[in-house]
Design a protein around this motif. Structure first.
Motif, PDB file in Angstrom:
ATOM      1  N   SER A   1       0.844  -1.203   0.000  1.00  0.00           N
ATOM      2  CA  SER A   1       0.000   0.000   0.000  1.00  0.00           C
ATOM      3  C   SER A   1       0.875   1.248   0.000  1.00  0.00           C
ATOM      4  O   SER A   1       1.680   1.465   0.917  1.00  0.00           O
ATOM      5  CB  SER A   1      -0.894  -0.013   1.241  1.00  0.00           C
TER       6      SER A   1
ATOM      7  N   TRP B   1       0.590   3.753   3.026  1.00  0.00           N
ATOM      8  CA  TRP B   1       1.241   3.184   4.206  1.00  0.00           C
ATOM      9  C   TRP B   1       2.759   3.260   4.065  1.00  0.00           C
ATOM     10  O   TRP B   1       3.464   3.691   4.979  1.00  0.00           O
ATOM     11  CB  TRP B   1       0.793   1.737   4.421  1.00  0.00           C
TER      12      TRP B   1
ATOM     13  N   GLN C   1       5.775   5.546   6.242  1.00  0.00           N
ATOM     14  CA  GLN C   1       6.828   4.906   7.043  1.00  0.00           C
ATOM     15  C   GLN C   1       8.125   5.710   6.990  1.00  0.00           C
ATOM     16  O   GLN C   1       9.045   5.455   7.754  1.00  0.00           O
ATOM     17  CB  GLN C   1       7.082   3.470   6.568  1.00  0.00           C
TER      18      GLN C   1
END
Length: 149
Positions: free
Chosen positions: A82, A85, A89
């Motif tokens: 994804s 996501w 990070q």
């Protein structure tokens, strides 16, 4: 109008997508976006950085992906999961794929100050053809034609 029926035999098939469409002709190509992962070295694209505009970056990646692949390859095909996501990070492996596509993604990350880094992997190359049949395709080593009507 002359109607003909042909049988096509695909040998050593590597990938395909078949849709139910009427096919008027078959285009055979040896230089096509669908063949990039068979013709080019495989690269991994890493990044490190923070973006306050994650969805802007995703949009730019999508636009550039569609340009370089002529919309033949799904956007998520080379991505490492994804995208929202991953980008949140702040570092990691973004994508793994053919050199041309990964370099395109790298340019987007550079414009957005996400400090991209590419690692080139060892990969074997094959001389393949792609048969374009309307919206369908078959990637193979060889193919043969036989008129049946």
């Amino acid at each position: 109008m002359i109607i003909q029926k042909w049988e096509v035999e695909f040998k050593q098939v590597r990938d395909y997508k078949i849709t139910l469409d009427f096919i008027e002709d078959i285009e055979l190509e040896t230089n096509h976006p669908l063949l990039l992962e068979y013709l080019e070295p495989t690269n991994e694209l890493y990044f490190k950085g923070v973006s306050n505009e994650v969805f802007k970056v995703i949009g730019e990646l999508l636009i550039e992906h569609q340009k370089v692949t002529d919309k033949w390859i799904e956007f998520q095909h080379f991505m490492n999961g994804s995208l929202d996501w991953l980008l949140n990070q702040q570092q990691g492996l973004l994508a793994k794929g053919p050199e041309t596509i990964i370099k395109t993604y790298k340019e987007v990350l550079e414009r957005n100050h996400l400090n991209p880094n590419i690692i080139q992997l060892e990969s074997d190359h094959e001389e393949l053809k792609v048969a374009i049949l309307g919206k369908s395709f078959v990637i193979c080593k060889e193919l043969g034609f036989k008129k049946i009507l």
